[in-house]
Write a protein that holds these residues in place. Structure first.
Motif, PDB file in Angstrom:
ATOM      1  N   GLY A 168     -11.063  21.906 -34.044  1.00  0.00           N
ATOM      2  CA  GLY A 168     -10.053  20.700 -35.185  1.00  0.00           C
ATOM      3  C   GLY A 168     -10.624  19.549 -34.996  1.00  0.00           C
ATOM      4  O   GLY A 168     -11.955  19.409 -35.343  1.00  0.00           O
ATOM      5  N   ALA A 172      -8.415  15.509 -32.539  1.00  0.00           N
ATOM      6  CA  ALA A 172      -7.805  16.418 -31.804  1.00  0.00           C
ATOM      7  C   ALA A 172      -7.786  16.496 -30.009  1.00  0.00           C
ATOM      8  O   ALA A 172      -8.536  15.759 -29.577  1.00  0.00           O
ATOM      9  CB  ALA A 172      -8.234  17.377 -32.608  1.00  0.00           C
ATOM     10  N   SER A 173      -6.170  16.773 -29.944  1.00  0.00           N
ATOM     11  CA  SER A 173      -5.781  16.961 -28.407  1.00  0.00           C
ATOM     12  C   SER A 173      -6.482  17.961 -27.921  1.00  0.00           C
ATOM     13  O   SER A 173      -7.095  19.218 -28.267  1.00  0.00           O
ATOM     14  CB  SER A 173      -4.253  17.019 -28.463  1.00  0.00           C
ATOM     15  N   TRP A 175      -5.005  20.710 -26.617  1.00  0.00           N
ATOM     16  CA  TRP A 175      -4.365  21.411 -26.430  1.00  0.00           C
ATOM     17  C   TRP A 175      -4.974  22.175 -27.572  1.00  0.00           C
ATOM     18  O   TRP A 175      -5.137  23.463 -27.964  1.00  0.00           O
ATOM     19  CB  TRP A 175      -2.482  21.064 -26.417  1.00  0.00           C
ATOM     20  N   GLU A 176      -5.136  21.727 -28.656  1.00  0.00           N
ATOM     21  CA  GLU A 176      -5.565  21.422 -30.336  1.00  0.00           C
ATOM     22  C   GLU A 176      -6.744  22.137 -29.814  1.00  0.00           C
ATOM     23  O   GLU A 176      -6.967  23.189 -30.843  1.00  0.00           O
ATOM     24  CB  GLU A 176      -5.524  20.729 -31.156  1.00  0.00           C
ATOM     25  N   ARG A 177      -7.362  21.513 -29.228  1.00  0.00           N
ATOM     26  CA  ARG A 177      -8.793  22.317 -29.145  1.00  0.00           C
ATOM     27  C   ARG A 177      -9.135  23.926 -28.765  1.00  0.00           C
ATOM     28  O   ARG A 177      -9.769  24.744 -28.800  1.00  0.00           O
ATOM     29  CB  ARG A 177      -9.879  21.196 -28.175  1.00  0.00           C
ATOM     30  N   GLN A 179      -6.202  25.692 -28.725  1.00  0.00           N
ATOM     31  CA  GLN A 179      -5.937  27.058 -29.635  1.00  0.00           C
ATOM     32  C   GLN A 179      -7.106  27.135 -29.943  1.00  0.00           C
ATOM     33  O   GLN A 179      -7.326  28.381 -31.020  1.00  0.00           O
ATOM     34  CB  GLN A 179      -4.752  26.531 -30.689  1.00  0.00           C
ATOM     35  N   HIS A 180      -8.151  26.460 -31.026  1.00  0.00           N
ATOM     36  CA  HIS A 180      -9.157  26.706 -31.858  1.00  0.00           C
ATOM     37  C   HIS A 180     -10.140  27.903 -30.730  1.00  0.00           C
ATOM     38  O   HIS A 180     -10.944  28.670 -31.382  1.00  0.00           O
ATOM     39  CB  HIS A 180      -9.868  25.684 -32.277  1.00  0.00           C
TER      40      HIS A 180
END
Length: 313
Positions: A168, A172-173, A175-177, A179-180
């Protein structure tokens, strides 16, 4: 108990010291000159020699080791040759992806392995048990990077459910981290679940055949309570042991997975340090990993006391 703790702490210090000596000298046996790699192929021999002198690499190796020990006693693991920053700061900047990846992978492995191992032992010899053992053997045989590539293709590229690489943007938040990290966590957790499943199943099989389990059943206690309260509690020591060791293994074993998914974690940092012959960074990373192994083993021994009051040191 005090005598045991004293002995364990002394053993931990000696182990770290042995690892330190081994890592220091082995790193310098590898071919390649850090000064030449740092300056590039166009640098002159005089420039490379001046840089080696400035970094202390022209001194005899035993003298370098004594200097390193002196720094270590002051709490200084050295300065990275490539990044020109204290190695602890460099590692701390890369620690978040590796820690999150390890925790998510371990959570996935335990979620998969523990209930399947317990139920497989309860239904020993049945179709579910045999299928679980076969899948566990398959999971243990598949390389992590190959599973990761399959996940990238089908769940990332074809279906577009998760990002296939990276960590990300810098802002990045969390939550985005996360997801990765889903796909690499599945790749690591799937393989590690095989080991936890085998140990969970074997430990439960040993306990379910004991006399006190038959006594509990003869008293009319429900099967759910017999399995989860009586059998599982007495089978927890080997299960906790393998889960703790899996945590340490995931931290050190995430190197290839981080490279496959292009994660800026400690694993990728170690690979880059080895390629650049960044001795202080290599030493610090391996010492930290060794210390984590030792600490996890010590914490597992302490957890034994809470799980089983019969354990005495």
């Amino acid at each position: 108990m005090v005598s045991y703790l004293r002995t364990r702490l002394l053993g931990m210090v000696l182990t770290v010291l042995i690892v330190l000596v081994f890592v220091f000298f082995i790193a310098r046996l590898a071919p390649g000159d850090p000064a030449e790699l740092l300056l590039g192929p166009d640098a002159s021999a005089a420039d490379a020699e001046a840089l080696r002198e400035r970094m202390g690499l022209n001194l005899p190796v035993p003298v370098q080791f004594l200097s390193f020990l002196g720094q270590l006693l002051r709490g200084d693991l050295g300065t990275s040759i490539f990044y020109r920053q204290p190695v602890l700061e460099v590692m701390a900047a890369r620690a978040e992806p590796t820690i999150l990846l390890t925790l998510m992978s371990l959570a996935i492995a335990v979620t998969i392995a523990l209930p399947i191992g317990i139920y497989g032992a309860y239904r020993r010899g049945g179709a579910f048990d045999q299928g679980a053992v076969a899948v566990a053997m398959l999971a243990a045989a598949l390389p992590n990077f190959w599973v990761g590539l399959l996940l990238q293709k089908y769940l990332g590229t074809d279906l577009g459910w998760f990002p296939v690489s990276g960590y990300g943007n810098p802002d990045a938040s969390i939550w985005e981290r996360v997801q990765h990290l889903v796909l690499p966590s599945i790749a690591l957790g799937f393989a590690q679940s095989a080991i936890i499943l085998r140990f969970s199943r074997a430990s439960m099989l040993d306990v379910l055949g004991d006399d006190y389990i038959r006594t509990a059943r003869s008293k009319g206690i429900s099967e759910r309570r017999v399995v989860l309260r009586h059998a599982l509690r007495n089978a927890l020591i080997p299960i906790v042991t393998v889960i703790g060791l899996s945590f340490a293994l995931l931290i050190s074993g995430a190197v290839i997975t981080e490279r496959v998914f292009n994660l800026p974690g400690v694993g990728s940092l170690i690979v880059g340090a080895v390629l650049r012959r960044d001795y202080p960074l290599i030493q610090a990373a391996l010492i930290v990993v060794a210390a984590l192994y030792i600490l996890v083993n010590f914490l597992i021994d302490m957890i034994y006391l809470a799980i089983d009051p019969r354990v005495k040191y």
